[in-house]
Design a protein around this motif. Sequence first.
Motif, PDB file in Angstrom:
ATOM      1  N   GLY A 370      31.460 102.132  68.177  1.00  0.00           N
ATOM      2  CA  GLY A 370      31.687 100.701  68.375  1.00  0.00           C
ATOM      3  C   GLY A 370      32.359 100.092  67.161  1.00  0.00           C
ATOM      4  O   GLY A 370      32.632 100.779  66.171  1.00  0.00           O
ATOM      5  N   PRO A 371      32.662  98.788  67.223  1.00  0.00           N
ATOM      6  CA  PRO A 371      33.338  98.147  66.089  1.00  0.00           C
ATOM      7  C   PRO A 371      32.428  98.081  64.862  1.00  0.00           C
ATOM      8  O   PRO A 371      31.220  97.898  64.994  1.00  0.00           O
ATOM      9  CB  PRO A 371      33.653  96.745  66.617  1.00  0.00           C
ATOM     10  N   ALA A 372      33.066  98.235  63.706  1.00  0.00           N
ATOM     11  CA  ALA A 372      32.277  98.301  62.469  1.00  0.00           C
ATOM     12  C   ALA A 372      32.984  97.572  61.330  1.00  0.00           C
ATOM     13  O   ALA A 372      34.212  97.589  61.236  1.00  0.00           O
ATOM     14  CB  ALA A 372      32.079  99.764  62.082  1.00  0.00           C
ATOM     15  N   PHE A 373      32.183  96.937  60.475  1.00  0.00           N
ATOM     16  CA  PHE A 373      32.720  96.434  59.215  1.00  0.00           C
ATOM     17  C   PHE A 373      32.959  97.629  58.304  1.00  0.00           C
ATOM     18  O   PHE A 373      32.128  98.537  58.223  1.00  0.00           O
ATOM     19  CB  PHE A 373      31.709  95.537  58.505  1.00  0.00           C
ATOM     20  N   THR A 374      34.088  97.600  57.603  1.00  0.00           N
ATOM     21  CA  THR A 374      34.316  98.601  56.562  1.00  0.00           C
ATOM     22  C   THR A 374      34.099  97.935  55.209  1.00  0.00           C
ATOM     23  O   THR A 374      34.748  96.945  54.894  1.00  0.00           O
ATOM     24  CB  THR A 374      35.754  99.154  56.631  1.00  0.00           C
ATOM     25  N   LEU A 375      33.175  98.488  54.463  1.00  0.00           N
ATOM     26  CA  LEU A 375      32.866  97.959  53.129  1.00  0.00           C
ATOM     27  C   LEU A 375      33.326  98.956  52.082  1.00  0.00           C
ATOM     28  O   LEU A 375      33.235 100.162  52.296  1.00  0.00           O
ATOM     29  CB  LEU A 375      31.358  97.770  52.976  1.00  0.00           C
ATOM     30  N   ARG A 376      33.813  98.439  50.966  1.00  0.00           N
ATOM     31  CA  ARG A 376      34.237  99.322  49.874  1.00  0.00           C
ATOM     32  C   ARG A 376      33.607  98.838  48.582  1.00  0.00           C
ATOM     33  O   ARG A 376      33.540  97.621  48.336  1.00  0.00           O
ATOM     34  CB  ARG A 376      35.771  99.306  49.771  1.00  0.00           C
ATOM     35  N   ALA A 377      33.139  99.760  47.788  1.00  0.00           N
ATOM     36  CA  ALA A 377      32.536  99.386  46.501  1.00  0.00           C
ATOM     37  C   ALA A 377      33.649  99.189  45.471  1.00  0.00           C
ATOM     38  O   ALA A 377      34.275 100.150  45.034  1.00  0.00           O
ATOM     39  CB  ALA A 377      31.564 100.469  46.045  1.00  0.00           C
ATOM     40  N   LEU A 378      33.906  97.917  45.119  1.00  0.00           N
ATOM     41  CA  LEU A 378      34.941  97.621  44.115  1.00  0.00           C
ATOM     42  C   LEU A 378      34.422  97.897  42.714  1.00  0.00           C
ATOM     43  O   LEU A 378      35.162  98.240  41.810  1.00  0.00           O
ATOM     44  CB  LEU A 378      35.285  96.132  44.156  1.00  0.00           C
TER      45      LEU A 378
END
Length: 427
Positions: A370-378
Amino acid sequence: MTSFTGQRLAGLIARRTGQPSLGHDAAVVGRVLPFKVSAHVADELVDWSRAPDDPLYRLVMPHRDMLAPPDFAAVEAALRSGDRVRLRLVVDGLRERLNPHPGGQLHLNVPEGGWGLQHKYPETLLVFPRQGQTCHGYCAYCFRWPQFTGDPARRQAVDGPGVMTGHLARHPEVTDVLLTGGDPLVMRTELLDAYVAPLLDLPQVRTVRIGTKAVSFQPERFLTAPDADDLLRLFERVVASGRHLALMLHVSHPRELHPEPARRALRRLRGTGAVLRTQAPVVRHVNDDAGVWAAMWQEQVELGLVPYYMFVERDTGPRRYFGLPLARALAVHADATRRVSGLGRTARGPVMSTELGKLVLDGIAHLPEGPAFTLRALQARDPALVGTLAHARLDPAAQWWDELVPYGPRDQTLIPGKPLTLEGVVG
Ligand code: SF4
């Protein structure tokens, strides 16, 4: 320099808006959350004819919806009773419930023996000089509001540069020092110099950052203040030392930089060789509009500024009033980015400053689940996590990372060979 707080601010609001009820609401809310408005803001920025819906009015003025209705009523009743002990108890209890130190700032970031310092990332040290723990005016959504409540137990502050230099001597890995607050530029130049000069004697320090909203709220600080010229000379000294001087300008709305004094202040600051970067949270009632951000970034580029961060409003103080769903913040950032050229696309965001580090919401991925937020550790306490990705179920109502539900580890490998241990980042 003239500023309005407490009853004077409530009176100003009632007079200039012609709406006594707004003044009353301000007097009630102002007992819990700190408010301060400079004469420059009142005279040059706020459009009183459009109050209370003017975004610059919303940026700085108290509004009754900043407190939950039962809390507003409790403060109002305590005020009406004239019982100061009761009022204090109500206000103290409420402040505690407003999560004064989000993101584990006190128990995770303050180094031993370093009250008034925060050392969250190996290379960066935050310093809170005692005399800089106020601002020329307050943003109504400020995540540092406990600094301004007058309660020393809630205020982070370092007594002098010795604590800072002592910590730096023990931590040669620190290359960046950020003087923050409040607003360190409320300090007289002489006091600021006492913090900056020792940094220029330390070869390990390559970057000096100063967080400020003075260009927007008090541009006279760089023009007609008695020590304005000394301040500019101090900045020139930092640059001449070969270091990077970054002024982190807090700018929430394009109108903040329209008055001529702000333009002149920017010209003087640029003349010192400092690099001027801008940042602000995206918040309801003020700037939750892609057109506003696009206009702001474009104008900033024209003025020689570098858009740096679009933050997500933190879970503290009046977030119930200013907070946005992450999905909305992401849409504002993406849409604003599309409307400007590459030079205006330098603001990373929307970014959450969490216990773990800075997480940027990169977009929405369509996974088999399903749809997902993509998070990245800056940025991360653990440098090994920097750059790693995570997926969390798209929750249209979530406002903060800890409300998200992660997808399983097998889905968290968007970068080949770099699986993200996001059990720690999300969930
Ligand atoms: S300038 Fe920053 S520290 Fe000062 S009131 Fe605004 S958000 Fe808070």
